[in-house]
Every structure is written in C-alpha cells, then in structure tokens.
Write an enzyme that holds these catalytic residues in place. Structure first.
Site, mmCIF file in Angstrom:
data_model
loop_
_atom_site.group_PDB
_atom_site.id
_atom_site.type_symbol
_atom_site.label_atom_id
_atom_site.label_comp_id
_atom_site.label_asym_id
_atom_site.label_seq_id
_atom_site.Cartn_x
_atom_site.Cartn_y
_atom_site.Cartn_z
ATOM 1 N N GLY A 1 0.780 -1.231 0.000
ATOM 2 C CA GLY A 1 0.000 0.000 0.000
ATOM 3 C C GLY A 1 0.812 1.283 0.000
ATOM 4 O O GLY A 1 0.344 2.316 0.482
ATOM 5 N N SER A 2 2.027 1.267 -0.553
ATOM 6 C CA SER A 2 2.816 2.524 -0.570
ATOM 7 C C SER A 2 2.197 3.552 -1.513
ATOM 8 O O SER A 2 2.282 4.757 -1.281
ATOM 9 C CB SER A 2 4.269 2.249 -0.960
ATOM 10 O OG SER A 2 4.360 1.880 -2.318
ATOM 11 N N ASN A 3 1.534 3.097 -2.569
ATOM 12 C CA ASN A 3 0.822 4.048 -3.447
ATOM 13 C C ASN A 3 -0.378 4.647 -2.699
ATOM 14 O O ASN A 3 -0.658 5.834 -2.811
ATOM 15 C CB ASN A 3 0.359 3.360 -4.729
ATOM 16 C CG ASN A 3 1.464 3.309 -5.779
ATOM 17 O OD1 ASN A 3 1.746 4.310 -6.430
ATOM 18 N ND2 ASN A 3 2.094 2.163 -5.926
ATOM 19 N N LEU B 1 -4.224 -6.974 -7.244
ATOM 20 C CA LEU B 1 -3.820 -8.095 -8.107
ATOM 21 C C LEU B 1 -4.956 -9.055 -8.417
ATOM 22 O O LEU B 1 -4.737 -10.146 -8.898
ATOM 23 C CB LEU B 1 -2.646 -8.848 -7.463
ATOM 24 C CG LEU B 1 -1.359 -8.025 -7.351
ATOM 25 C CD1 LEU B 1 -0.262 -8.828 -6.671
ATOM 26 C CD2 LEU B 1 -0.897 -7.552 -8.730
ATOM 27 N N ASN C 1 -5.481 2.546 -13.021
ATOM 28 C CA ASN C 1 -4.515 1.597 -12.496
ATOM 29 C C ASN C 1 -3.124 2.185 -12.645
ATOM 30 O O ASN C 1 -2.893 3.044 -13.506
ATOM 31 C CB ASN C 1 -4.595 0.271 -13.264
ATOM 32 C CG ASN C 1 -3.643 -0.790 -12.710
ATOM 33 O OD1 ASN C 1 -3.565 -0.996 -11.500
ATOM 34 N ND2 ASN C 1 -2.909 -1.441 -13.599
ATOM 35 N N HIS D 1 0.902 0.936 -13.152
ATOM 36 C CA HIS D 1 1.709 -0.249 -13.501
ATOM 37 C C HIS D 1 3.182 0.143 -13.523
ATOM 38 O O HIS D 1 3.519 1.230 -14.040
ATOM 39 C CB HIS D 1 1.264 -0.792 -14.866
ATOM 40 C CG HIS D 1 1.977 -2.046 -15.263
ATOM 41 N ND1 HIS D 1 1.650 -3.282 -14.750
ATOM 42 C CD2 HIS D 1 3.022 -2.236 -16.117
ATOM 43 C CE1 HIS D 1 2.478 -4.185 -15.280
ATOM 44 N NE2 HIS D 1 3.300 -3.586 -16.104
ATOM 45 N N ASP E 1 -3.866 -4.435 -18.133
ATOM 46 C CA ASP E 1 -2.905 -3.352 -18.440
ATOM 47 C C ASP E 1 -3.055 -2.818 -19.871
ATOM 48 O O ASP E 1 -2.098 -2.327 -20.468
ATOM 49 C CB ASP E 1 -1.456 -3.852 -18.238
ATOM 50 C CG ASP E 1 -1.229 -4.354 -16.835
ATOM 51 O OD1 ASP E 1 -0.454 -5.308 -16.677
ATOM 52 O OD2 ASP E 1 -1.866 -3.814 -15.899
ATOM 53 N N GLU F 1 6.105 6.091 -9.341
ATOM 54 C CA GLU F 1 4.691 5.720 -9.238
ATOM 55 C C GLU F 1 3.959 6.640 -8.273
ATOM 56 O O GLU F 1 2.842 7.114 -8.554
ATOM 57 C CB GLU F 1 4.556 4.278 -8.744
ATOM 58 C CG GLU F 1 5.015 3.230 -9.724
ATOM 59 C CD GLU F 1 4.837 1.856 -9.150
ATOM 60 O OE1 GLU F 1 3.746 1.545 -8.646
ATOM 61 O OE2 GLU F 1 5.798 1.076 -9.219
HETATM 62 C C1 GRF Z 1 3.427 -1.230 -7.416
HETATM 63 O O1 GRF Z 1 4.680 -1.436 -8.004
HETATM 64 C C2 GRF Z 1 2.379 -1.149 -8.474
HETATM 65 O O2 GRF Z 1 2.819 -0.531 -9.654
HETATM 66 C C3 GRF Z 1 2.092 -2.580 -8.749
HETATM 67 O O3 GRF Z 1 2.153 -3.214 -7.478
HETATM 68 C C4 GRF Z 1 2.976 -2.444 -6.633
HETATM 69 C C5 GRF Z 1 2.141 -2.046 -5.444
HETATM 70 O O4 GRF Z 1 2.891 -1.432 -4.556
HETATM 71 N N1 GRF Z 1 0.808 -2.738 -9.377
HETATM 72 P P1 GRF Z 1 2.181 -0.803 -3.258
HETATM 73 O O5 GRF Z 1 1.263 -1.872 -2.663
HETATM 74 O O6 GRF Z 1 1.394 0.412 -3.697
HETATM 75 O O7 GRF Z 1 3.314 -0.450 -2.356
#
Ligand code: GRF
Length: 201
Positions: free
Chosen positions: A14-16, A92, A109, A111, A152, A181
């Site tokens: 969940g870093s995004n 995923l 999304n 990627h 994708d 990202e």
């Molecule tokens: C990221 O690299 C994203 O691009 C891919 O899965 C990873 C998720 O990272 N789909 P996080 O869970 O947001 O840290």
C-alpha cells in the site's frame, strides 16, 4: 468544485495508497478516500487505511468464496459510498465485466513499466523489473492508465521514465520506479480532481 470520492484497491504494502493519503492535505485537498478494499486480508494497505480512520474492507475468498457474489456485494458497498473514481494501487485480483461496466471510464490503475511494454498477464511485482533487465532496456518507468476489460491494456494517462543502471537488480529498479509511481499516482488523481482530466463515459 465537487469533492472527488475515491475507493482505493490494494493487495500488498500500500505505498501508493500512502502517497495518496499523504497528499490529501495538499494536492488532493478536494479528494476523499471513502474506503480501501483488498482481496487479501493481511494486506498492509488495509492497516494503513485503519491507521488514518479510513474504512477498510476485505473482499476475498475467505469471506466471499463465490466471485460473482463477491462482486455483487462490492458493487453495493461502493454504490453506498457514492464513489466517483476507483483507484487500483497494486491490486492483483481481476475485476469482471460487470464491475468494469458499472465504473466504465472511472477506474485507473498504476503499472510499474512503460506500457505497453512489460504489461499483461504474468507481469506484476518484481517479475516486471526482472523482465526489463533481462531485455536489456535502458529505461523503464511507471504508467497510469484507464482500466478496460484487458490486463494493463486501457488508455494510457501518464508515464514517467527512469534510467536503468548496469548494476541494477530487480529490487533496486523496483524502488526507483516506485518513487515515480507515487508522484504519477498523485498527479493523475489531482488532474481528475481538478477537472484537467475527464472521467466517465
Ligand atoms: C506497485 O509497483 C504497483 O505498480 C504494482 O504493485 C505495486 C504495489 O505497490 N501494481 P504498493 O502496494 O502500492 O506499495
């Protein structure tokens, strides 16, 4: 300006999601994360949500073994939250046609490659970066795109590139791309929030 109500879908760390949370007081100050959804009960992204008082919901084989019923219940929940935009942030699990149709043009999304390269079935996590290195690419990067019924394959929104270095490992490249990202994710949502980028049919 109407507030932008979003649901963020995660499967891992969940870093995004964290990048989005961190921007809520600045670039995303007209955005509300109404809920976080994960197909994995142990996803750290759910814990990040709970820490910030954001509703966190597990929708997976453990509580909804039947996929069709899972999607039905998920759509009901999202409808109650009056979600404007679905953000897949390291999610995923596959979303079925019914779900895609219900939020047509309103699912994005992120990627970790420069799509269309190194995208599609089997390209996720470190596998993406290993393939980039194996192919001898000189650059890689991140892509945000609208989600269609493919993997994708939806219309690309933004891309940000990084250099690939000779001594890169998949892990080192992944970290470099992940930083891009986070910025790209916030920029994409901010442009939707501000009406720079249109969503919907
Ligand atoms: C990221 O690299 C994203 O691009 C891919 O899965 C990873 C998720 O990272 N789909 P996080 O869970 O947001 O840290």
């Amino acid at each position: 300006m109407e507030r932008l109500n979003i649901a963020v879908f995660v499967s891992g760390g969940g870093s995004n999601l964290q990048a989005i949370i961190d921007a809520l007081s600045t670039d995303l100050n007209q955005t509300t994360i109404k809920c976080v959804i994960s197909n994995r009960k142990e996803a750290f992204g759910l814990k990040r949500a709970e820490k910030y008082g954001i509703d966190a919901h597990y929708f997976g084989i453990g509580n909804f073994p039947d996929v069709s019923e899972r999607i039905s219940q998920l759509l009901l929940l999202l409808n109650n939250y009056k979600i404007d935009l679905i953000v897949l942030a390291g999610y995923l699990a596959i979303l079925d046609e019914r779900f895609i149709a219900a939020y047509k043009g309103r699912i994005i999304n992120i990627h970790p490659s420069l799509l269309p390269k190194f995208g599609g079935h089997g390209y996720y996590g470190l596998k993406v970066h290993a393939a980039v290195l194996a192919a001898g690419e000189k650059q890689s990067g991140a892509t945000t795109h609208f989600v269609d019924s493919g993997i994708d394959t939806g219309r690309i929104i933004y891309q940000s590139s990084v250099m690939v270095k000779a001594d890169d490992t998949p892990e080192i490249l992944a970290q470099r791309v992940l930083r891009e990202e986070h910025q790209l994710m916030v920029k994409t949502i901010a442009d939707i929030q501000n009406g720079v980028l249109s969503i919907g049919l």
